[in-house]
Motif scaffolding. Structure first.
Motif, PDB file in Angstrom:
ATOM      1  N   SER A   1       0.966  -1.461  -0.013  1.00 30.02           N
ATOM      2  CA  SER A   1      -0.019   0.113   0.001  1.00 30.02           C
ATOM      3  C   SER A   1       0.764   1.206  -0.082  1.00 30.02           C
ATOM      4  N   MET A   2       1.952   1.201   0.626  1.00 32.98           N
ATOM      5  CA  MET A   2       2.872   2.400   0.841  1.00 32.98           C
ATOM      6  C   MET A   2       3.554   2.562  -0.745  1.00 32.98           C
TER       7      MET A   2
ATOM      8  N   VAL B   1       2.034   2.168  -3.262  1.00 31.45           N
ATOM      9  CA  VAL B   1       1.037   2.684  -4.250  1.00 31.45           C
ATOM     10  C   VAL B   1       0.687   4.163  -3.790  1.00 31.45           C
ATOM     11  N   LEU B   2       0.777   4.409  -2.717  1.00 31.61           N
ATOM     12  CA  LEU B   2       0.689   5.827  -1.940  1.00 31.61           C
ATOM     13  C   LEU B   2       1.879   6.712  -2.609  1.00 31.61           C
TER      14      LEU B   2
ATOM     15  N   LEU C   1       3.473   6.066  -5.387  1.00 39.34           N
ATOM     16  CA  LEU C   1       3.154   6.219  -6.863  1.00 39.34           C
ATOM     17  C   LEU C   1       2.010   7.247  -6.832  1.00 39.34           C
TER      18      LEU C   1
ATOM     19  N   MET D   1      -6.422   5.126   4.395  1.00 40.38           N
ATOM     20  CA  MET D   1      -6.195   4.723   3.030  1.00 40.38           C
ATOM     21  C   MET D   1      -7.584   4.990   2.088  1.00 40.38           C
TER      22      MET D   1
ATOM     23  N   ILE E   1      -7.962   8.805   1.658  1.00 46.91           N
ATOM     24  CA  ILE E   1      -6.708   9.157   0.598  1.00 46.91           C
ATOM     25  C   ILE E   1      -7.224   8.783  -0.819  1.00 46.91           C
TER      26      ILE E   1
ATOM     27  N   PHE F   1      -3.423   6.514 -14.973  1.00 45.99           N
ATOM     28  CA  PHE F   1      -2.367   6.121 -13.983  1.00 45.99           C
ATOM     29  C   PHE F   1      -3.246   6.430 -12.553  1.00 45.99           C
TER      30      PHE F   1
ATOM     31  N   LEU G   1      -4.365   3.596  -9.703  1.00 44.26           N
ATOM     32  CA  LEU G   1      -3.717   3.421  -8.287  1.00 44.26           C
ATOM     33  C   LEU G   1      -4.549   3.868  -7.410  1.00 44.26           C
TER      34      LEU G   1
ATOM     35  N   ILE H   1      -6.675   0.579  -6.405  1.00 44.62           N
ATOM     36  CA  ILE H   1      -5.906  -0.312  -5.794  1.00 44.62           C
ATOM     37  C   ILE H   1      -5.525  -0.029  -4.251  1.00 44.62           C
ATOM     38  N   PHE H   2      -5.348   1.382  -4.122  1.00 47.14           N
ATOM     39  CA  PHE H   2      -5.189   1.878  -2.797  1.00 47.14           C
ATOM     40  C   PHE H   2      -6.505   1.801  -1.988  1.00 47.14           C
TER      41      PHE H   2
ATOM     42  N   PHE I   1      -6.908  -2.070  -1.116  1.00 48.83           N
ATOM     43  CA  PHE I   1      -5.955  -2.390  -0.014  1.00 48.83           C
ATOM     44  C   PHE I   1      -6.282  -1.991   1.199  1.00 48.83           C
TER      45      PHE I   1
END
Lengths: 504, 150
Positions: A171-172, A174-175, A177, B17, B20, B44, B48, B51-52, B55
């Motif tokens: 996750s980090m 991805v964050l 990115l 998460m 954000i 992109f 992302l 996905i974030f 998760f």
């Protein structure tokens, strides 16, 4: 041979007075700060990065790498004397090093650590010189799909092998990115995630993120518990520094084995000093006639891991300098420094800036030599530094962070942003997210997007391109394998054991 | 149960998460998505952010199931002082110069520590500020006014 003329060029560059000075200052300051309890190489580099921006690229990088291995070595000193590892790589050194210190053998432990690191450093330097050019040549053949897959593999490896929970580490990444997206899109000129703040259209400065997440968050973490930690410092017993002949003999093979292990893991993207140091420790324990001595002050337990973590620290420069892909958060900082100096990292650095590449390599060797010369006689000074109470240290670290960040653009905005990332970093640490993979993602983010777009443009929108080109496929397979193995509970347990306590 | 969630590290982490991710996803809706062939600037970020968030949901659910607490106390007070010292430094630096900024920074930062002793803070402040001025302004040559704004 070509390599020799290259190395000669390197030494010519590295031996210039200014570069020698920078190397010396870097090694000295790096060790001094690395020795301070609770400040690892990552924080040291993050904190001092902005200051080097005022130098020319070559001296700046020489100084930064000096700071890097200086801090690494300083961390070993703290591990041995106070049992306080500055970062995960030194955890292993604590196991036997601290026990040696308790038995009054701090001197030999420190000396063996220095000698082991030096030998490993020499081999590491030589390996970069040998492996660099062919790797860079191979990398020149890489197209966008290969680069994308390689970066994906590096990020997956870094997240999976990092300290802590795997899903959170991913996750980090991805964050990181996502944060890398902030700024103006190169292809369309569109400002993304800029929140209407004009300063953000240039993207977030990478030192701001690093300093906030690592240095500031770390200070807040250290201050949250009341009262200062009392650690026994073994300082009185450092009388006879030099190891006996028996010590040297016992350490020779561990150093050699540690170097090999470290060089292997260091060169792989995503793995770094921590894994190397631990693996070397395990190797030594397996090889030993009497494994029960380990954890009770066995000199092999200091020699092997110390050699391994230094070899890994050196070899980590291989992917960073030849492919432009950092393998660890520390290397991401170095890569960021390169970029800020106006040098696009990648295989072309070696041919377009041979003086930088070879000068840096030569200076690494010189820096390692300086470390040995510097450390043994100066142990007394390091011990004095160890005794500085934290209440003097943390405001001084804040000062470096504040002045450093202000100096990048001469704008208070950067300092405010740094405070914001300090807040985010602290919350992440409390919720047990590891910030190191974030910085890797952050540095690689823009490159990854760029290569993803380019790859799909070349393949006319066909995503199988990543699996039909052989090199790209190989990277993808490795990435998937790492993911699968990490989901297997047995292996994951082993890793956790490795990173938590050095595995009984 | 509700009180438990407030200090549940994975629940909070997941919540963080998802928040954000949702903000990022919402903002990225403004950017053209494009196609796989010609990826737009929205591709992109949206992938992302998705996905974030996914998760985040995973971490959150795991938190509810395991109920693990945040370790140690939340040190908002020291954090607050450190962040304040940075912000005050930036602002004072812009308007009044390096020396006042350093002095203000040291006083506020040390307030975040466990002990506050005026004598010690004064000595530290004078020593480190002198060091900073000598190193940054005279040795490295940063173009900062010592007093006053630019």
């Amino acid at each position: 041979m070509d390599m020799f003329s290259n190395l000669i060029l390197g030494f010519e560059v590295a031996l210039s007075l200014q570069n020698l000075m920078c190397c010396f200052i870097g090694v000295f300051v790096g060790t001094a700060i690395g020795v301070l309890p609770g400040i690892g190489p990552l924080v040291t580099i993050a904190m001092l990065l902005p200051i080097t921006f005022n130098l020319a690229p070559i001296p700046a990088l020489i100084m930064l790498s000096g700071i890097y291995y200086g801090a690494q070595y300083g961390g070993s000193t703290t591990s041995i004397l106070v049992n306080l590892p500055g970062e995960t790589a030194s955890v292993v050194t604590c196991l036997d090093g601290y026990q040696m210190a308790r038995q009054g053998r701090a001197g030999p432990a420190l000396a063996i650590a220095a000698v082991g690191s030096f030998i490993a450093g020499c081999v590491g330097t030589l390996l970069i010189a040998l492996a660099g050019p062919p790797l860079a040549e191979a990398a020149l053949l890489f197209g966008a799909p290969e680069y994308f897959s390689l970066m994906l593999m590096a990020l997956v490896a870094a997240a999976c092998l990092a300290h802590g929970d795997m899903v959170k580490s991913l996750s980090m990444v991805v964050l990181g990115l996502l944060m890398g997206i902030i700024g103006t899109d190169v292809n369309s000129g569109m400002a993304r995630f800029s929140f209407g703040v004009p300063e953000l259209t240039d993207g977030i400065g990478f030192t701001i993120v690093a300093v906030g997440l690592f240095a500031i968050a770390e200070i807040a973490k250290n201050l949250e518990s009341r009262g200062e930690d009392k650690h026994e410092v073994f300082t009185k017993n450092i009388t006879h520094l030099y190891p006996t002949k028996a010590d040297m003999k016992a350490s020779a093979w561990p150093i050699a084995r540690g170097t090999v292990v470290g060089a292997f893991f260091g060169a792989l993207p995503g793995t770094g000093p921590s894994i190397s140091a631990f693996s070397a420790y395990m190797v030594e324990k397996k090889m030993a006639k009497d494994p029960s001595r380990f954890g009770k002050g066995a000199i092999e337990g200091v020699a092997g891991p110390e050699a391994a973590n230094n070899a890994a620290a050196q070899c980590a420069f291989i992917p960073t300098l030849t492919l432009g892909i950092p393998g660890s958060a520390t290397m991401a900082l170095m890569l960021g420094a390169l970029t800020i100096q106006g040098i696009a990292p990648g295989p072309q650095v070696m041919t377009s800036k041979p003086d930088l590449f070879w000068g840096l390599i030569a200076s690494m060797w010189i820096g390692n030599a300086m470390l040995v010369v510097l450390n043994l006689p100066l142990v007394g000074l390091w011990v004095k530094l160890l005794k500085i109470p934290y209440r003097y240290l943390f405001p001084s670290i804040v000062m470096f962070c504040a002045v450093g960040n202000y100096s990048i653009n001469n704008s208070p905005m950067d300092v405010y942003m740094c405070a914001l990332f300090g807040l985010v970093g602290y919350m992440l640490v409390k919720m047990e997210f590891e910030p190191a993979p974030l910085i890797l993602g952050f540095v690689l983010g823009p490159l990854m997007e760029e290569n993803l777009r380019r790859a799909l443009l070349i393949s006319r929108g066909d995503p199988t391109v990543f699996f039909t080109r052989p090199i790209s496929l190989a990277f993808m397979i490795v990435a998937i394998l790492i993911l699968i193995t990490m989901f297997l509970p047995a292996i994951r347990k082993k890793k956790e054991l490795a990173l938590e306590g050095g595995g009984g | 149960m509700k009180a438990d969630l407030r200090n549940n590290k994975d629940f909070l982490g997941g919540l963080f998460m998802i928040t954000i991710g949702a903000i990022a996803f919402y903002m990225a809706l403004d950017y053209p998505f494009g196609s796989a062939l010609r990826m737009g600037p929205g591709f992109f970020p949206r992938v992302l952010a998705g996905i974030f968030m996914a998760f985040g949901v995973f971490v959150m659910i795991r938190g509810i199931l395991s109920g693990e607490k945040v370790q140690g106390r939340w040190g908002w007070k020291p954090l607050g002082f450190i962040l304040a010292s940075l912000i005050v430094f930036g602002w004072t630096m812009e308007h009044f110069g390096l020396i006042p900024a350093l002095l203000a920074m040291f006083v506020i930062a040390t307030l975040g520590g466990h002990e506050f002793n005026w004598k010690e803070v004064l000595v530290l402040m004078v020593v480190m500020s002198t060091f900073a001025v000598v190193v940054f302004v005279y040795l490295i040559g940063l173009p900062y006014p010592l007093w006053g704004s630019y």
